[in-house]
Design a protein around this motif. Structure first.
Motif, PDB file in Angstrom:
ATOM      1  N   PRO C 118       0.819  -1.228   0.000  1.00  0.00           N
ATOM      2  CA  PRO C 118       0.000   0.000   0.000  1.00  0.00           C
ATOM      3  C   PRO C 118       0.848   1.272   0.000  1.00  0.00           C
ATOM      4  CG  PRO C 118      -0.814  -1.552   1.639  1.00  0.00           C
ATOM      5  CD  PRO C 118       0.465  -2.107   1.139  1.00  0.00           C
ATOM      6  N   TYR C 119       1.989   1.242   0.689  1.00  0.00           N
ATOM      7  CA  TYR C 119       2.859   2.418   0.720  1.00  0.00           C
ATOM      8  C   TYR C 119       3.409   2.711  -0.673  1.00  0.00           C
ATOM      9  CZ  TYR C 119       2.841   2.001   5.794  1.00  0.00           C
ATOM     10  OH  TYR C 119       2.443   1.945   7.096  1.00  0.00           O
ATOM     11  N   ILE C 120       3.857   1.651  -1.342  1.00  0.00           N
ATOM     12  CA  ILE C 120       4.429   1.829  -2.681  1.00  0.00           C
ATOM     13  C   ILE C 120       3.349   2.392  -3.626  1.00  0.00           C
ATOM     14  CG2 ILE C 120       5.478   0.607  -4.664  1.00  0.00           C
ATOM     15  CD1 ILE C 120       7.325   0.622  -2.247  1.00  0.00           C
ATOM     16  N   ILE C 121       2.134   1.833  -3.503  1.00  0.00           N
ATOM     17  CA  ILE C 121       1.039   2.306  -4.369  1.00  0.00           C
ATOM     18  C   ILE C 121       0.716   3.773  -4.055  1.00  0.00           C
ATOM     19  CG2 ILE C 121      -1.424   2.009  -4.918  1.00  0.00           C
ATOM     20  CD1 ILE C 121      -0.974  -1.025  -4.531  1.00  0.00           C
ATOM     21  N   ALA C 122       0.705   4.096  -2.754  1.00  0.00           N
ATOM     22  CA  ALA C 122       0.384   5.480  -2.362  1.00  0.00           C
ATOM     23  C   ALA C 122       1.441   6.450  -2.880  1.00  0.00           C
ATOM     24  CB  ALA C 122       0.286   5.570  -0.840  1.00  0.00           C
ATOM     25  N   ILE C 123       2.709   6.057  -2.778  1.00  0.00           N
ATOM     26  CA  ILE C 123       3.778   6.972  -3.217  1.00  0.00           C
ATOM     27  C   ILE C 123       3.747   7.134  -4.746  1.00  0.00           C
ATOM     28  CG2 ILE C 123       6.297   7.291  -3.329  1.00  0.00           C
ATOM     29  CD1 ILE C 123       6.391   5.795  -0.600  1.00  0.00           C
ATOM     30  N   SER C 124       3.468   6.037  -5.433  1.00  0.00           N
ATOM     31  CA  SER C 124       3.510   6.108  -6.902  1.00  0.00           C
ATOM     32  C   SER C 124       2.163   6.531  -7.510  1.00  0.00           C
ATOM     33  CB  SER C 124       3.948   4.758  -7.468  1.00  0.00           C
ATOM     34  OG  SER C 124       3.114   3.743  -6.970  1.00  0.00           O
ATOM     35  N   TYR C 125       1.196   6.834  -6.649  1.00  0.00           N
ATOM     36  CA  TYR C 125      -0.151   7.193  -7.118  1.00  0.00           C
ATOM     37  C   TYR C 125      -0.085   8.360  -8.111  1.00  0.00           C
ATOM     38  CZ  TYR C 125      -5.155   8.207  -6.864  1.00  0.00           C
ATOM     39  OH  TYR C 125      -6.462   8.413  -7.162  1.00  0.00           O
ATOM     40  N   GLY C 126      -0.641   8.145  -9.295  1.00  0.00           N
ATOM     41  CA  GLY C 126      -0.707   9.220 -10.289  1.00  0.00           C
ATOM     42  C   GLY C 126       0.503   9.304 -11.209  1.00  0.00           C
ATOM     43  N   SER C 127       1.558   8.525 -10.900  1.00  0.00           N
ATOM     44  CA  SER C 127       2.769   8.611 -11.720  1.00  0.00           C
ATOM     45  C   SER C 127       2.798   7.538 -12.802  1.00  0.00           C
ATOM     46  CB  SER C 127       4.000   8.452 -10.848  1.00  0.00           C
ATOM     47  OG  SER C 127       4.041   7.127 -10.337  1.00  0.00           O
ATOM     48  N   GLY C 128       1.963   6.535 -12.637  1.00  0.00           N
ATOM     49  CA  GLY C 128       1.965   5.412 -13.577  1.00  0.00           C
ATOM     50  C   GLY C 128       3.148   4.477 -13.353  1.00  0.00           C
ATOM     51  N   LEU C 129       3.810   4.659 -12.200  1.00  0.00           N
ATOM     52  CA  LEU C 129       4.993   3.842 -11.927  1.00  0.00           C
ATOM     53  C   LEU C 129       4.720   2.712 -10.934  1.00  0.00           C
ATOM     54  CD1 LEU C 129       7.599   6.731 -11.539  1.00  0.00           C
ATOM     55  CD2 LEU C 129       7.408   5.169 -13.462  1.00  0.00           C
ATOM     56  N   ALA C 130       3.468   2.588 -10.482  1.00  0.00           N
ATOM     57  CA  ALA C 130       3.147   1.635  -9.413  1.00  0.00           C
ATOM     58  C   ALA C 130       3.559   0.206  -9.757  1.00  0.00           C
ATOM     59  CB  ALA C 130       1.657   1.705  -9.098  1.00  0.00           C
ATOM     60  N   VAL C 131       3.201  -0.212 -10.993  1.00  0.00           N
ATOM     61  CA  VAL C 131       3.495  -1.608 -11.378  1.00  0.00           C
ATOM     62  C   VAL C 131       5.004  -1.837 -11.405  1.00  0.00           C
ATOM     63  CG1 VAL C 131       3.244  -3.327 -13.206  1.00  0.00           C
ATOM     64  CG2 VAL C 131       1.346  -1.816 -12.640  1.00  0.00           C
ATOM     65  N   ARG C 132       5.719  -0.881 -11.980  1.00  0.00           N
ATOM     66  CA  ARG C 132       7.174  -1.006 -12.035  1.00  0.00           C
ATOM     67  C   ARG C 132       7.775  -1.047 -10.623  1.00  0.00           C
ATOM     68  NH1 ARG C 132      10.112   0.990 -16.690  1.00  0.00           N
ATOM     69  NH2 ARG C 132       8.742   0.853 -18.479  1.00  0.00           N
ATOM     70  N   LEU C 134       6.324  -1.941  -7.849  1.00  0.00           N
ATOM     71  CA  LEU C 134       5.985  -3.193  -7.163  1.00  0.00           C
ATOM     72  C   LEU C 134       6.811  -4.346  -7.718  1.00  0.00           C
ATOM     73  CD1 LEU C 134       2.118  -2.881  -6.753  1.00  0.00           C
ATOM     74  CD2 LEU C 134       3.847  -2.767  -4.979  1.00  0.00           C
ATOM     75  N   LEU C 135       7.045  -4.318  -9.023  1.00  0.00           N
ATOM     76  CA  LEU C 135       7.874  -5.368  -9.630  1.00  0.00           C
ATOM     77  C   LEU C 135       9.290  -5.330  -9.059  1.00  0.00           C
ATOM     78  CD1 LEU C 135       6.922  -5.521 -13.408  1.00  0.00           C
ATOM     79  CD2 LEU C 135       6.838  -7.374 -11.748  1.00  0.00           C
ATOM     80  N   ILE C 136       9.832  -4.123  -8.946  1.00  0.00           N
ATOM     81  CA  ILE C 136      11.190  -3.992  -8.385  1.00  0.00           C
ATOM     82  C   ILE C 136      11.191  -4.508  -6.947  1.00  0.00           C
ATOM     83  CG2 ILE C 136      12.971  -2.352  -7.652  1.00  0.00           C
ATOM     84  CD1 ILE C 136      12.091  -0.561 -10.008  1.00  0.00           C
ATOM     85  N   CYS C 137      10.183  -4.056  -6.213  1.00  0.00           N
ATOM     86  CA  CYS C 137      10.108  -4.405  -4.796  1.00  0.00           C
ATOM     87  C   CYS C 137       9.957  -5.915  -4.602  1.00  0.00           C
ATOM     88  CB  CYS C 137       8.929  -3.661  -4.194  1.00  0.00           C
ATOM     89  SG  CYS C 137       9.010  -3.510  -2.444  1.00  0.00           S
ATOM     90  N   LEU C 138       9.091  -6.525  -5.383  1.00  0.00           N
ATOM     91  CA  LEU C 138       8.792  -7.935  -5.165  1.00  0.00           C
ATOM     92  C   LEU C 138       9.792  -8.861  -5.870  1.00  0.00           C
ATOM     93  CD1 LEU C 138       4.892  -7.838  -5.318  1.00  0.00           C
ATOM     94  CD2 LEU C 138       6.361  -7.683  -3.324  1.00  0.00           C
ATOM     95  N   LEU C 139      10.219  -8.488  -7.097  1.00  0.00           N
ATOM     96  CA  LEU C 139      11.139  -9.385  -7.808  1.00  0.00           C
ATOM     97  C   LEU C 139      12.583  -9.180  -7.369  1.00  0.00           C
ATOM     98  CD1 LEU C 139       9.646  -9.474 -11.422  1.00  0.00           C
ATOM     99  CD2 LEU C 139       9.331 -11.088  -9.549  1.00  0.00           C
ATOM    100  N   ASN C 140      13.059  -7.939  -7.474  1.00  0.00           N
ATOM    101  CA  ASN C 140      14.438  -7.693  -7.052  1.00  0.00           C
ATOM    102  C   ASN C 140      14.575  -7.836  -5.548  1.00  0.00           C
ATOM    103  OD1 ASN C 140      13.982  -5.973  -9.644  1.00  0.00           O
ATOM    104  ND2 ASN C 140      16.165  -6.377  -9.497  1.00  0.00           N
ATOM    105  N   GLY C 141      13.599  -7.263  -4.849  1.00  0.00           N
ATOM    106  CA  GLY C 141      13.597  -7.407  -3.401  1.00  0.00           C
ATOM    107  C   GLY C 141      13.475  -8.874  -3.019  1.00  0.00           C
ATOM    108  N   GLY C 142      12.674  -9.608  -3.778  1.00  0.00           N
ATOM    109  CA  GLY C 142      12.506 -11.035  -3.518  1.00  0.00           C
ATOM    110  C   GLY C 142      13.819 -11.788  -3.670  1.00  0.00           C
TER     111      GLY C 142
END
Lengths: 180, 319, 252
Positions: C118-132, C134-142
């Motif tokens: 939710p934090y990532i979505i809130a910060i990226s809200y309106g930028s169109g960067l949310a998916v990217r 989250l992908l970085i966070c979940l894949l690279n972070g993973g």
């Protein structure tokens, strides 16, 4: 007497101009000139990647063998200067030059700006023989905000999430206590 | 049930904890494994249960090689280690359920867990967290855990250590019950020689990694008994002592508290001892004295242990 | 992997090792940072993509730290609590034992990543960067979570105290993070460039700029992903190797 006062003032002025080092240097650096020729200004979002071209001219009567040309960056909004390596992979490179009298050379510095803000880029030429420098006119680089943080959404999430997490934790602990 | 042949264990630092151990434990035995501190008891138990590999020799449990078939062996043994740890946040039932699931991941047997809790006397505490248990209760839970896989053999390393007399008695009764009712083979190491004497039918004494003695308690008692002492209680002990000394000329007669002790000469064999008993009885009856008790003094496990250790030290010095 | 052990490990991590409270703490820290960034003047001067990058770094750091603390204590706590002997006396293999504990540490890390969504979505809200983002966070972070949890669990097997295991893993995290913050001459030197090219953390941080600021295609950043994949593979290999060395306290 009437002529003496303007003469005295003129003398003082001349003395000041030639004895204060700053004026003296300024006078001497006219022998060297640097000017950013392109671009004339930058206004971009979210990233600017391009070359800064500067022309360096030797206006003196002698050859200048040990000139070095490099980029500097000033952040107007934040009042900071930066390590230029953050503004492109080769932005930090200094370009050595040797100019004959009256000769002009072009220096191209590739930059890549991905920060948001109002910057001034300058190109400095340093003459290592005379230990004098010359700075170009500033290039205005205005990097625009592509999008902005939505404060309302951010604040709502920032308030709700800890409450949710805390509630979930308390519920899980309570459930566990009842179970045992 | 347990057979070891020439088992030795030398650790990486060069210390040899066990040398050439040849153990033989029969099915249904309660086998006592005795030795002073640092004798190699825990190392032996860890080799027997497959946690440590012997440097040399072979160990077979129920016909299986412990090193080669360690997983199979683990399925038929239960172990209560010396420093037995618990998950203090679990309840007694959760603790047993957890180990049950580790042994039988396919299905949990909650009825058997109930039975175990009942058997170790923790049925009413099944929902109490282990952190609140007394030392004795924890030890009983440890035994229940060791029984979770229906083992044929159970190894207990110092099971009564740190328990009060009541706790010791409870553990003894529990183990005796398991042996008598279920035919469980029990292998115990203990410092409590009384425990061993009360519980075990066979023992092994070990010192500095070397086995000094192995056999039944009676065999060891007989082996270490230097002299035979007849214990006698008559209707008048003072008169009886005087009579035996003066009339029968038995020199080694003394009165100790309520009993008369008659020490037989060491050269006497069983027949000779019987003859002495006959003479004593005849003499007393002829003087109108009644015999209230006639028995003989036997060595305690403690006596056997210290004598065996002493013999082991002498052997080591001469070697 | 043994399900009963995984369940016990999760229970222990969440309730006994304060995993749930750590989750609350992470959420409070992220909220505090977000409120500060959203409301102070300096925060407002930052680009949304920059804030997003900082947020992802913070989420990754906290998640990896929590997983490392839990992973680093998993075997040592069994040895210190004298429960290791009982575990080794079950038919569960050492590898299965290791895998269960490792999976538990990774699952807890994954839960923390989920909390940060939710934090990532809130910060990226309106930028169109949310998916990217989250992908970085979940894949690279993973990938980094897999790697650092494996390292922490391995050290938990190989060392005799949880403090040592956590300290060594934490130190490795800091050492690997160091090149990412290298500046100027050091960054441009041969050693600096070599480290930057190999360092999984630096590469993870580096790929955020083209993906979030330049909005480059994912295909252009594969060069930054390989070091992370290799690092994760090496860490898991270390875990498999360590699993054979599970022993009782003091036995080593």
């Amino acid at each position: 007497m009437k002529k003496k006062i303007p003469t005295l003032l003129l003398l003082i002025l001349l003395l000041t101009v030639f004895t204060v080092p700053a004026f003296a240097a300024s006078n001497d650096t006219q022998a060297l000139d640097v000017r950013i020729t392109s671009p004339t200004a930058v206004e971009m979002k979210p990233i600017y990647a391009g070359d800064i071209t500067a022309e360096v001219t030797n206006n003196s009567s002698g050859t200048l063998n040990h000139l070095n040309c490099f980029l500097s960056v000033f952040d107007v909004d934040r009042g900071l200067s930066y390590n230029v390596d953050e503004f492109g992979e080769k932005a930090y490179v200094a370009y050595p030059l040797s100019l004959a009298p009256g000769e002009t050379a072009t220096v191209t510095i590739p930059v890549k700006v991905n920060y948001v803000g109002n910057f001034r880029f300058t190109v400095t030429v340093l003459d290592l023989d005379s230990e004098r420098s010359c700075i170009s006119q500033p290039l205005t680089v205005h990097m625009l905000t592509a999008s902005e943080l939505n404060k309302t959404v951010a604040t709502i999430v920032a308030v709700i999430m800890p409450i949710l997490c805390l509630s979930a934790t308390l519920v899980l602990f309570r459930k566990r206590k009842i179970k045992s | 049930m347990i057979e070891t042949s020439g088992v030795s264990k030398t650790y990486h630092n060069g210390f040899t904890a066990v040398r050439e151990l040849n153990l033989h434990v029969n099915e249904g035995d309660i086998f006592g494994f005795l030795g002073p501190n640092g004798a190699g008891k825990t190392t032996t138990i860890r080799m027997l249960d497959g946690l440590l590999a012997p440097t040399t020799g072979t160990i077979r449990i129920a016909g299986m090689d412990v090193t080669a078939q360690s997983t199979e062996v683990k399925k038929i043994i239960g172990v209560v280690p010396e420093s037995h740890g618990y998950y203090y946040w679990m309840t007694a039932r959760e603790y047993l359920q957890y180990f049950d699931a580790l042994f039988h991941p396919e299905k949990s047997d909650s009825k058997y867990i109930d039975l175990l809790l009942e058997r170790v006397g923790l049925a009413d505490k099944h929902n109490v967290s282990v952190g609140q248990f007394s030392r004795g209760m924890k030890q009983r839970l440890g035994i229940a855990k060791a029984l979770i896989n229906h083992p044929k053999i159970i190894f207990l390393d110092e099971p009564t250590l740190g328990l009060d007399p009541k706790g010791q008695k409870e553990i003894q009764d529990l183990l005796r019950g398991l042996n008598e009712n279920e035919g469980l083979t029990i292998f115990i190491t203990s410092h409590m020689l009384k425990d061993i004497e009360v519980l075990c039918n066979r023992v092994c004494i070990i010192k500095d990694g070397l086995m000094i003695e192995q056999g039944s308690i009676r065999e060891l008692q007989d082996r270490y008994m230097d002299t035979y002492t007849i214990l006698l209680q008559s209707s008048d002990n003072l008169r009886a002592v005087k009579l035996l000394k003066d009339a029968e000329h038995l020199p080694q007669v003394s009165l100790c508290e309520e009993r008369i002790e008659i020490t037989c000469p060491s050269h006497l064999n069983a027949e000779g001892i019987l003859a002495v008993k006959h003479r004593v009885a005849t003499a007393l009856f002829s003087e109108g004295l009644d015999i209230l008790e006639l028995s003989h003094k036997s060595l305690s496990m403690e006596d056997v242990f210290f004598k065996a250790i002493e013999r082991g030290e002498k052997k080591a010095v001469s070697a | 992997m043994n399900k009963a052990m995984l369940k016990k490990e999760l229970n222990e991590s969440m309730f006994e090792s304060k995993g749930l409270w750590m989750m609350v703490a992470v959420s409070v820290i992220l909220s505090a940072l977000l409120i500060v960034v959203a409301n102070i003047k300096e925060g407002a001067a930052m680009a949304q993509s920059d804030i997003l990058q900082y947020a992802i770094k913070a989420v990754m750091f906290m998640t990896i730290m929590v997983s490392m603390v839990l992973g680093g204590s998993c075997f040592v706590s069994e040895r210190e609590g004298h429960t290791m002997e009982s575990l080794l006396l079950t038919p569960v293999s050492k590898f299965s034992l290791t895998l269960s504990k490792y999976t538990s540490a990774v699952i807890l890390g994954a839960i923390l990543y989920l909390v940060s969504v939710p934090y990532i979505i809130a910060i990226s809200y309106g930028s169109g960067l949310a998916v990217r983002a989250l992908l970085i966070c979940l894949l690279n972070g993973g990938l980094l979570l897999l790697a650092f949890s494996a390292i922490a669990v391995s050290f938990s097997i190989l060392t005799d105290s949880s403090k040592t295991a956590i300290l060594v893993s934490g130190l490795l995290l800091v050492v690997l993070m160091f090149p990412a913050f290298a500046q100027g001459i050091l960054k441009q030197s041969l050693i600096g460039r070599t480290f930057l090219a190999m360092d999984p953390l630096a590469n993870c941080f580096t790929l955020m700029t083209p993906l979030l600021s330049e909005v480059a295609s994912i295909g252009t950043v594969t060069q930054y992903i390989w070091p992370q994949v290799i690092f994760a593979a090496l860490s898991i290999a270390l875990l498999v190797w360590s699993s054979k060395r599970i022993s009782l306290k003091g036995e080593k």
